[in-house]
Design a protein around this motif. Sequence first.
Motif, mmCIF file in Angstrom:
data_model
loop_
_atom_site.group_PDB
_atom_site.id
_atom_site.type_symbol
_atom_site.label_atom_id
_atom_site.label_comp_id
_atom_site.label_asym_id
_atom_site.label_seq_id
_atom_site.Cartn_x
_atom_site.Cartn_y
_atom_site.Cartn_z
ATOM 1 N N ILE A 87 0.875 -1.175 0.000
ATOM 2 C CA ILE A 87 0.000 0.000 0.000
ATOM 3 C C ILE A 87 0.907 1.218 0.000
ATOM 4 N N ALA A 88 0.797 2.041 -1.035
ATOM 5 C CA ALA A 88 1.738 3.152 -1.165
ATOM 6 C C ALA A 88 1.086 4.339 -1.849
ATOM 7 N N PRO A 89 1.539 5.550 -1.543
ATOM 8 C CA PRO A 89 1.047 6.737 -2.253
ATOM 9 C C PRO A 89 1.385 6.660 -3.739
ATOM 10 N N LEU A 90 0.593 7.335 -4.540
ATOM 11 C CA LEU A 90 0.781 7.326 -5.984
ATOM 12 C C LEU A 90 2.184 7.784 -6.385
ATOM 13 N N ALA A 91 2.730 8.755 -5.676
ATOM 14 C CA ALA A 91 4.056 9.286 -6.021
ATOM 15 C C ALA A 91 5.135 8.208 -5.966
ATOM 16 N N PHE A 92 4.911 7.160 -5.169
ATOM 17 C CA PHE A 92 5.906 6.103 -5.021
ATOM 18 C C PHE A 92 5.891 5.120 -6.184
ATOM 19 N N MET A 93 4.954 5.276 -7.121
ATOM 20 C CA MET A 93 4.851 4.358 -8.257
ATOM 21 C C MET A 93 5.807 4.713 -9.395
ATOM 22 N N ARG A 94 6.336 5.923 -9.387
ATOM 23 C CA ARG A 94 7.189 6.374 -10.485
ATOM 24 C C ARG A 94 8.413 5.467 -10.635
ATOM 25 N N GLY A 95 8.712 5.095 -11.876
ATOM 26 C CA GLY A 95 9.898 4.302 -12.178
ATOM 27 C C GLY A 95 9.720 2.807 -12.047
ATOM 28 N N ARG A 96 8.536 2.357 -11.588
ATOM 29 C CA ARG A 96 8.319 0.931 -11.398
ATOM 30 C C ARG A 96 7.619 0.317 -12.596
ATOM 31 N N THR A 97 7.891 -0.961 -12.859
ATOM 32 C CA THR A 97 7.126 -1.741 -13.825
ATOM 33 C C THR A 97 6.431 -2.837 -13.037
ATOM 34 N N LEU A 98 5.117 -2.846 -13.064
ATOM 35 C CA LEU A 98 4.334 -3.723 -12.193
ATOM 36 C C LEU A 98 3.875 -4.947 -12.974
ATOM 37 N N SER A 99 4.656 -6.026 -12.891
ATOM 38 C CA SER A 99 4.351 -7.265 -13.608
ATOM 39 C C SER A 99 3.698 -8.273 -12.669
ATOM 40 N N ASN A 100 2.796 -9.098 -13.237
ATOM 41 C CA ASN A 100 2.122 -10.166 -12.484
ATOM 42 C C ASN A 100 1.516 -9.642 -11.183
ATOM 43 N N ALA A 101 0.891 -8.485 -11.273
ATOM 44 C CA ALA A 101 0.327 -7.847 -10.078
ATOM 45 C C ALA A 101 -1.103 -7.398 -10.343
ATOM 46 N N PHE A 102 -1.880 -7.313 -9.267
ATOM 47 C CA PHE A 102 -3.202 -6.695 -9.326
ATOM 48 C C PHE A 102 -3.045 -5.322 -8.691
ATOM 49 N N VAL A 103 -3.248 -4.283 -9.484
ATOM 50 C CA VAL A 103 -2.914 -2.921 -9.069
ATOM 51 C C VAL A 103 -4.186 -2.079 -9.028
ATOM 52 N N VAL A 104 -4.413 -1.395 -7.901
ATOM 53 C CA VAL A 104 -5.588 -0.538 -7.751
ATOM 54 C C VAL A 104 -5.141 0.887 -7.454
ATOM 55 N N LEU A 105 -5.646 1.839 -8.232
ATOM 56 C CA LEU A 105 -5.480 3.262 -7.921
ATOM 57 C C LEU A 105 -6.822 3.789 -7.450
#
Length: 335
Positions: free
Chosen positions: A231-249
Motif C-alpha cells: 500500500i503506497a502513495p501514488l508518487a511512489f509508483m514512479r519508475g516501477r514496472t508492475l508485472s504479475n500484479a493486481f494494481v488498484v489506484l
Amino acid sequence: MAIGALTQNRDTDTPHEVRIEFPDNRLLIDLCGEYDRNLAEIERKTGVQIVRRGNQLVVMGDEEAQKQAVEVLEALYDRLEAGREVAAADIDRELRMGGGETVSGGEQLEMFRGGKVEIRTRRKVVEPRTEAQKAYVLSLHENELAFGIGPAGTGKTYLAVAVGVSMFIGGLVDRIILSRPAVEAGEKLGYLPGDMKEKVDPYMQPLYDALNDFLPGKQLAKLMEDKRIEIAPLAFMRGRTLSNAFVVLDEAQNATTMQMKMFLTRLGEGSRMVVTGDRSQVDLPRGMPSGLADAERLLKSVPGIGFNYFTSADVVRHPLVAAIIEAYDADSRRS
C-alpha cells in the motif's frame, strides 16, 4: 433451487394472498430473523404484508409486490439451505437485484456462467448488490485495465480489492499493489506528526480496512512484510514496472494528468489494473485538471479497457448517503 424447496399455493378465495411452505422450520426461523426483523425489512421495501402461519409464510399485497417479495424469500431460503447466513446486506442485494444474478451470454466469464457472481476471499464471500456492481466485477475479470467511476459508497474500491485478493489467492497474480494520491484536503501533510509513513498512512486507511475484511490479520501482516501486498502513495509508483500484479489506484480524481499517465504506463506483463474515482470529489488545486477526467476522455474508445459507472442508486451504505448525494447532484445541476 428455491422452487424445489418451496411450494406456493394460491388461495382462489383470496387472490391477493400467496402462501409459501418451507419444509425446514429451523431454516424458516433464520429466514424470519430475530423478532421477524428480516420479514419487516422485506415488508418495508416491497409494501407487502407477511404473516407467519406454522411453516408457511403468507404474503399479502399488490401482485407485483407479492412477486418480488416471494422471489426474495425463495432466494434467501436457498441461501440458508446452502449453509450460508442471511444478513441485512443479503436482503438488500436480493431486493435490488430482483433475482437477476444469474449470468449468461457470450461476453461473460465461464467461471460465472449459469451461477451467481461471487468473490471468494479467505474471510468472506462477497456478492454484488446492484446490477452496476455485478457488471463492474465482471469487467474486472474481463479487462486488463478497468475504471470504476461514481459517488462514494457504491463499492468501487471494496469490490476491486476483493477481486484482487481473490485473484491472488487463486494464483492468477503474484502481488497486490494498492495506491492513492496523498492529496491534502484541508490539513497540510507537513503539520501532521510522525515520519513520512505515519503522515501518509491515514490517507491509505480505507485500503487497509478493505484488506482486513478479506484476509486474516496475521496472514495480511506477513504478506505485507514480504512485499507481496503493498500500500503506497501514488508518487511512489514512479519508475516501477508492475508485472504479475493486481494494481488498484483509488481516489483517482485527485491524480493530475501527468500522474495518471505515469500510473497507467506502469502496467506490466500479466498484470491487471483498476482505477476508481468520484468526479464530484476533486481536491486538486483550483484550475488543475483531474487525471481521471483526462483518462476517461482519451481512453474511452481503446479496446480492452472497461469503463463502469455508478450512480446514487448503487450506494450500499446507509440510505441517507444516497439521499445526500442526490441533493448535492441536484444543486450542482441548478448552478
